[in-house]
Every structure is written in C-alpha cells, then in structure tokens.
Motif scaffolding. Structure first.
Motif, mmCIF file in Angstrom:
data_model
loop_
_atom_site.group_PDB
_atom_site.id
_atom_site.type_symbol
_atom_site.label_atom_id
_atom_site.label_comp_id
_atom_site.label_asym_id
_atom_site.label_seq_id
_atom_site.Cartn_x
_atom_site.Cartn_y
_atom_site.Cartn_z
ATOM 1 N N GLU A 220 0.813 -1.214 0.000
ATOM 2 C CA GLU A 220 0.000 0.000 0.000
ATOM 3 C C GLU A 220 0.849 1.267 0.000
ATOM 4 N N HIS A 221 2.123 1.149 0.316
ATOM 5 C CA HIS A 221 3.004 2.316 0.342
ATOM 6 C C HIS A 221 3.879 2.422 -0.911
ATOM 7 N N ALA A 222 3.655 1.515 -1.870
ATOM 8 C CA ALA A 222 4.437 1.520 -3.104
ATOM 9 C C ALA A 222 3.521 1.793 -4.288
ATOM 10 N N ALA A 223 4.118 2.123 -5.418
ATOM 11 C CA ALA A 223 3.345 2.439 -6.617
ATOM 12 C C ALA A 223 4.155 2.115 -7.853
ATOM 13 N N MET A 224 3.454 1.972 -8.979
ATOM 14 C CA MET A 224 4.115 1.890 -10.269
ATOM 15 C C MET A 224 4.230 3.310 -10.799
ATOM 16 N N GLU A 225 5.448 3.735 -11.113
ATOM 17 C CA GLU A 225 5.703 5.117 -11.516
ATOM 18 C C GLU A 225 6.195 5.149 -12.960
ATOM 19 N N TYR A 226 5.427 5.803 -13.817
ATOM 20 C CA TYR A 226 5.747 5.917 -15.238
ATOM 21 C C TYR A 226 6.376 7.288 -15.469
ATOM 22 N N VAL A 227 7.539 7.289 -16.130
ATOM 23 C CA VAL A 227 8.317 8.516 -16.326
ATOM 24 C C VAL A 227 8.418 8.807 -17.816
ATOM 25 N N SER A 228 8.081 10.030 -18.196
ATOM 26 C CA SER A 228 8.155 10.414 -19.598
ATOM 27 C C SER A 228 8.446 11.898 -19.718
ATOM 28 N N SER A 229 9.307 12.258 -20.667
ATOM 29 C CA SER A 229 9.580 13.678 -20.901
ATOM 30 C C SER A 229 8.365 14.380 -21.484
ATOM 31 N N ARG A 230 7.455 13.609 -22.034
ATOM 32 C CA ARG A 230 6.288 14.191 -22.713
ATOM 33 C C ARG A 230 5.060 14.277 -21.810
ATOM 34 N N THR A 231 4.910 13.331 -20.911
ATOM 35 C CA THR A 231 3.707 13.309 -20.065
ATOM 36 C C THR A 231 4.007 13.504 -18.591
ATOM 37 N N GLY A 232 5.286 13.629 -18.239
ATOM 38 C CA GLY A 232 5.643 13.823 -16.840
ATOM 39 C C GLY A 232 5.709 12.513 -16.081
ATOM 40 N N VAL A 233 5.444 12.584 -14.780
ATOM 41 C CA VAL A 233 5.493 11.416 -13.899
ATOM 42 C C VAL A 233 4.075 11.058 -13.476
ATOM 43 N N ILE A 234 3.714 9.813 -13.690
ATOM 44 C CA ILE A 234 2.370 9.344 -13.329
ATOM 45 C C ILE A 234 2.513 8.117 -12.447
ATOM 46 N N GLN A 235 1.912 8.148 -11.290
ATOM 47 C CA GLN A 235 1.908 6.986 -10.401
ATOM 48 C C GLN A 235 0.562 6.262 -10.465
ATOM 49 N N LYS A 236 0.626 4.939 -10.444
ATOM 50 C CA LYS A 236 -0.565 4.102 -10.413
ATOM 51 C C LYS A 236 -0.426 3.092 -9.287
ATOM 52 N N PRO A 237 -1.550 2.795 -8.617
ATOM 53 C CA PRO A 237 -1.473 1.806 -7.527
ATOM 54 C C PRO A 237 -1.146 0.422 -8.078
ATOM 55 N N ILE A 238 -0.578 -0.407 -7.224
ATOM 56 C CA ILE A 238 -0.244 -1.782 -7.582
ATOM 57 C C ILE A 238 -1.460 -2.650 -7.356
ATOM 58 N N SER A 239 -1.903 -3.313 -8.409
ATOM 59 C CA SER A 239 -3.120 -4.119 -8.310
ATOM 60 C C SER A 239 -2.821 -5.456 -7.646
#
Length: 239
Positions: A220-239
């Motif tokens: 619950e304290h971790a996340a999947m973090e997507y990094v892109s120069s075009r869209t920035g940083v997006i975190q999603k919960p771990i299913s």
C-alpha cells in the motif's frame, strides 16, 4: 550528451546514446563526481544515473572511468523507463508529501529487478563486463551473513534469480546456494527464480509476483511510476 563524453565512446554505444535521446525526447547530461572515483566492486570507479521526466543525468568519476559497457548499462536503464514505457517500482506519493516507505529501499529493490532484465543485454554487447558482475556477486557473498533476518528471504531470492538468469555458471552460485540451503530457503528462492523468468516480459506482472511472494513488503506504500519527458510522472497503484 556532451560531445567530450560522446567522443570517448565507441561507435555502437555513441549511436545508442543518440538513439535513446532522440526516441525519449531527452538530453542526457554527464556530470563529473570525484566521489565516484574509487567506487565499484573493483575500486576503479562507478557510474550513477538519475532518471526523471525533465532531468536525466549520468554521474561519472573524474579519474577517466567511462567504459562503454558501464555507459550502456545506464543507457539501458534510461531506455527501459523513457522509451519502452516500463514503470519504476517507487514509494507512493502521500497527501502530506512524505513517503510512508523509504524511497532508497524501494529504489534499491527496483534496481535489483531491473538488473536481472538488463544485465544480460549488457553482457551480450560487452562480455568483458562479466568480471564486474562477478565482483559484485563476490561482494554479495561476503555480506550474506549481515543480511537482517526479516529481509533474508527476499534478498536470497533476488540473488538466486540474478545468478540463474544472468550469471549461470558463476563461481558464486554455489556459495549463495549453500547459504540458502543452510537457512532452509533455497527451494523457495529457486521457485521464485523460475516464476520471475515467466513474468519477466511485463514489469507489472513482475511486481505483482513480488508482492504476492513477499507480503511483508508494504504494497500500500508503493506504486508503479511511469516517467516520460512528454507526459511527466504518473503513479498508479499496484493491483
């Protein structure tokens, strides 16, 4: 990357730098750091990388250590996140801005996962780097008895997985195996190593396998973090 560093690389690695920068829409900056001069398992120096949406830096020693294989290693990290869209395992953002889990600890775990995936590619292009990774595993073996009991099952499982998929036939494999057998965790570690390979095509599946196998890690304290120069940083919960 600055021309003075590009010029130190062989043509294939130099072209790989330019390819990653172009496809990712980033500029890789190399920053000298004297503190890295005696790093690495062989004491020759080591590189370090920072990968963010707007800032992508390779820190390099000032002693001239900038080998093609080590540079490719950091480029493979950059390519995975920026070009291939592979997420990082990261500490989840909180409303108060303070992570509930150590970012360094979760970052080290993510790095260990990534190494199992990318080091085979590194060795395919730079077989001379096997000496480096054998030395890394020697350091691992020297420190096995210092691993806290609460972290032992996870640590040994990751080491066994690396040895099985990255350095088969390593002289360190028997040392790790003997330690795992002594502590009654070899069979579980070996099973995890097999499951890792089956899930390796998807980072999301790898992370699900990790938290399923090691429920003591606070998902619950971790996340999947997507990094892109075009869209920035997006975190999603771990299913």
């Amino acid at each position: 990357m600055q021309p003075e560093y590009l010029d130190r690389l062989n043509a294939p690695v130099r072209n790989f730098v330019l390819e990653v920068e172009q496809r990712a829409g980033i500029t890789i900056q190399v920053i000298p750091d004297q503190g890295l001069n005696r790093g690495g398992p062989l004491g020759q120096g080591n590189l370090a990388v920072v990968i963010e949406d707007r800032r992508n830096i390779i820190f390099a020693p000032t002693n001239g250590y900038f080998p093609d294989g080590a540079v490719r290693h950091e480029l493979l990290h950059l390519k995975r996140f920026h070009v291939d869209g592979v997420p990082k395992l990261a500490a989840a953002a909180t409303p108060w801005g303070i992570p509930a889990i150590s970012p360094d600890a979760i970052g080290a775990l993510d790095n260990a996962i990534e190494h199992i995936v990318i080091v085979p590619w590194e060795l395919q292009h730079h077989p001379e780097r096997r000496e480096h990774w054998e030395a890394v595993l020697q350091d691992v073996c020297d420190g096995l008895s210092d691993i806290p009991l609460a972290e032992l099952r996870l640590a040994i499982s990751m080491h066994c997985t690396f040895l099985r998929h990255v350095l088969p036939g390593s002289r360190q494999a028997e040392n790790v195996r003997a330690f795992a057998v002594e502590h009654g965790i070899f069979e579980a570690a070996d099973q995890f190593a097999g499951q890792f390979l089956q899930a390796a095509a998807s980072k999301e599946n790898l992370v699900r396998l990790l938290f399923h196998t090691f429920p003591e890690i606070p998902k619950e304290h971790a996340a999947m973090e997507y990094v892109s120069s075009r869209t920035g940083v997006i975190q999603k919960p771990i299913s």
